[in-house]
Design a protein around this motif. Structure first.
Motif, short mmCIF file in Angstrom:
data_model
loop_
_atom_site.label_atom_id
_atom_site.label_comp_id
_atom_site.label_asym_id
_atom_site.label_seq_id
_atom_site.Cartn_x
_atom_site.Cartn_y
_atom_site.Cartn_z
N ASN A 10 0.83 -1.21 0.00
CA ASN A 10 0.00 0.00 0.00
C ASN A 10 0.86 1.25 0.00
OD1 ASN A 10 -2.35 -1.50 0.02
ND2 ASN A 10 -2.53 -1.49 2.25
N SER A 11 1.94 1.20 0.74
CA SER A 11 2.85 2.34 0.75
C SER A 11 3.46 2.56 -0.63
CB SER A 11 3.95 2.12 1.80
OG SER A 11 4.87 3.19 1.80
N ALA A 12 3.82 1.43 -1.29
CA ALA A 12 4.37 1.54 -2.64
C ALA A 12 3.32 2.06 -3.62
CB ALA A 12 4.89 0.17 -3.09
N ILE A 13 2.06 1.65 -3.45
CA ILE A 13 0.96 2.16 -4.31
C ILE A 13 0.80 3.66 -4.11
CG2 ILE A 13 -1.53 2.11 -4.66
CD1 ILE A 13 -1.46 -0.88 -4.05
N ALA A 14 0.82 4.11 -2.85
CA ALA A 14 0.66 5.54 -2.56
C ALA A 14 1.82 6.32 -3.18
CB ALA A 14 0.58 5.77 -1.06
N ASP A 15 3.02 5.77 -3.07
CA ASP A 15 4.18 6.46 -3.66
C ASP A 15 4.02 6.57 -5.17
OD1 ASP A 15 5.25 6.71 -1.15
OD2 ASP A 15 6.61 4.99 -1.34
N LEU A 16 3.55 5.48 -5.79
CA LEU A 16 3.38 5.49 -7.25
C LEU A 16 2.29 6.49 -7.65
CD1 LEU A 16 3.96 4.43 -10.06
CD2 LEU A 16 2.37 2.54 -9.61
N GLN A 17 1.18 6.49 -6.92
CA GLN A 17 0.10 7.41 -7.24
C GLN A 17 0.56 8.86 -7.10
OE1 GLN A 17 -2.98 6.12 -4.54
NE2 GLN A 17 -3.81 4.62 -5.98
N GLN A 18 1.32 9.11 -6.04
CA GLN A 18 1.81 10.47 -5.83
C GLN A 18 2.76 10.87 -6.96
OE1 GLN A 18 0.81 12.62 -3.67
NE2 GLN A 18 2.25 14.23 -4.27
N ALA A 19 3.62 9.93 -7.37
CA ALA A 19 4.56 10.23 -8.45
C ALA A 19 3.81 10.45 -9.76
CB ALA A 19 5.56 9.09 -8.59
N GLU A 20 2.78 9.63 -10.03
CA GLU A 20 1.99 9.80 -11.26
C GLU A 20 1.22 11.12 -11.23
OE1 GLU A 20 1.11 5.12 -12.40
OE2 GLU A 20 -0.32 6.25 -11.20
#
Length: 521
Positions: A299-309
């Motif tokens: 979930n943390s990795a998903i949040a990081d990816l969403q923030q980067a996108e």
């Protein structure tokens, strides 16, 4: 039809012919005024002139009259925080505009140049944003793979613990039949031995009782207490012997031993099952904990990816650039509401900052008035009003839409008066203009097809009943009892079985001499 009665003049004074003639012209309420000249020679000689009204049915209205200015209920200002030169003005005072229409345009040359410089400065960060997205995506893939691996490991452990638990449960079930059989045999044996056990227990209790009695009697080795104790002792011995014989006969030791061994085997199997169940629960809890930790990483990795996108999609999230673009949009000043331009403070070439124009809605007008203090208890929001103005060819319909909860003052200098500010919404504002002076009659109550007379026409008789004085054929006035109803500042509603159209009623009953007002109606 609304009628207005002149304010009541001072009582017991003779009126000049000119004033009475004016009263006839302005007559209303219960009917037209008439002047009566009384001939001398009787008790009414002192009533040379009397003002009367002719009784007819009409309309009675209780109202409050106010005045004020026509204003817009919706006023908006076109403003700007920029200090810039005006390059175009699209409207003039008096123009009707719609929400979103352009009022004026400011010079945007410097802002556009600053935007270009800022975008060049930030272009190098776009690749960094793209790289950040790639890195975040790789981290997410790695976290998902780690979670899948951990799930497989934990599933193996849980499955092994489940198998051990099932094995222990099977062993427990296998030991149960032998335990049940041993229990059944033991219970059967104990049922056969039970009479002897009961007899032995009773004999031993009797021996103890006899012993206690002997001791209480002194404990001498003679006498009745001692003899009773000895007999109870013998009976207890015999009962114990009978119990031992019964147990031997029904193989007590054998069945008790078999039951004990079967119980021990079953209890050990049950204990192993409990241990196996506990181990399974611990394995399941460890699996949940491990997978939750993996899920948090994912979930943390998903949040990081969403923030980067999101950052990449937004581009360079620079506050200065955003402010510049917002300023660029603000160089085109638009109307925020529909309405008429009533004030314009700029022209082409001028430098403006702050207020540019005022727009007032023309389809939502009010009359701003002051309700006198004496009337505030009667007036409430929602009451209908009739509005007149020199600027309108016809009367307008209105409704009280706001009343201030606190009193203030209106007017200036010696004309200032206390009251409560209020708004009367104009329901058909096409025929009126903002800024026009207007008068409004707020309708408090209204009745139609009723008899009305001036307030002073009604007086109490000797019995305290309300009466009016009606002209008789011989010229005298006679009292007629009535019931009063609604009233305003000038007139009152009356009713009664004796009332008919055309009756001539004394307008001020106090002018009638006491001698002429007697009698029973």
């Amino acid at each position: 039809m609304k009628k207005t009665i002149l304010p009541v003049l001072a009582r017991h004074k003779r009126l000049t012919a000119a004033v009475l003639a004016l009263a006839v012209v302005l007559a209303a309420g219960g009917g037209a005024f008439a002047l009566l000249h009384r001939k001398g020679g009787d008790a009414g000689d002192d009533l040379n002139y009397a003002r009367t009204v002719t009784l007819t049915k009409g309309e009675l209205t209780e109202s409050v009259n106010v005045s004020g200015l026509v204003q817009s209920a919706r006023v908006s200002s076109v403003t700007t925080s920029l200090t810039s030169k005006v390059v175009a003005v699209n409207v003039k005072v008096g123009d009707v505009v719609k929400k979103g229409d352009v009022i004026c345009t400011l010079d945007d040359t410097d802002i556009r140049r600053a935007i270009q410089d800022k975008e060049k400065e930030l272009s190098g960060e776009k690749q960094q944003l793209k790289d950040a997205v790639t890195k975040a995506a790789d981290a997410l893939s790695a976290a998902k793979r780690a979670r899948d691996t951990e799930r497989q490991t934990q599933d193996v452990r849980v499955n092994e613990a489940t198998a051990q638990r099932d094995k222990a449960a099977a062993a427990t079930q296998a030991a149960l039949p032998a335990y049940n059989d041993a229990r059944t045999h033991y219970d059967t044996m104990m049922k056969a031995v039970a009479p002897a056990e009961s007899a032995a227990a009773a004999a031993n209790a009797a021996r103890q009782t006899a012993y206690d009695s002997w001791i209480a009697a002194g404990g001498a080795a003679e006498g009745d207490a001692y003899a009773a104790y000895q007999a109870a002792e013998e009976q207890a011995r015999q009962a114990d012997t009978a119990l031992a014989d019964a147990r031997a006969l029904y193989e007590f030791e054998r069945y008790a031993g078999e039951l004990e061994r079967a119980r021990q085997t079953y209890d050990e199997a049950s204990a192993r099952q409990v241990e196996a169940q506990s181990a399974l629960e611990q394995a399941a809890a460890a699996r949940t904990q491990a997978l939750n930790a993996c899920d948090q990483t994912v979930n943390s990795a998903i949040a990081d990816l969403q923030q980067a996108e999101k950052q990449e999609k937004r581009g360079v999230a620079d506050a200065a650039l955003a402010d510049l673009k917002k300023s660029l949009e603000s160089t085109v000043l638009r109307a925020e509401t529909d309405g008429k331009v009533t004030e314009l403070k700029v022209n082409v070439g001028s430098i403006c900052k702050g207020d540019v124009a005022v727009i007032q809605a023309t389809d939502d007008l009010i009359v701003s008035v002051t309700i006198p203090e004496y009337a505030i208890q009667k007036v409430q929001v929602g009451l209908a009003a009739s509005i007149t103005s020199d600027a309108s060819p016809t009367a307008l319909r209105g409704k009280v839409s706001r009343i201030s909860p606190t009193a203030g003052s209106s007017g200036e200098g010696g004309n200032a008066s206390a009251g409560f500010s209020a708004d009367i919404a104009i329901q058909d504002p096409e025929n009126i203009f903002i800024g026009a002076k207007a008068k409004a009659e707020i309708i408090l109550n209204q009745k139609k097809d009723v008899y009305t007379v001036p307030l002073d026409a009604v007086q109490p008789d000797g019995d305290g009943m309300d009466v009016i004085q009606v002209r008789q054929p011989d010229g005298r006035f006679a009292p007629v009892r009535v019931q009063t109803g609604m009233k305003n500042d000038y007139a009152v509603e009356i009713s009664g079985a004796q009332l008919t159209d055309g009756m001539e009623v004394l307008a001020d009953a106090s002018t009638l001499p006491d001698a002429e007002g007697g009698g029973t109606p």
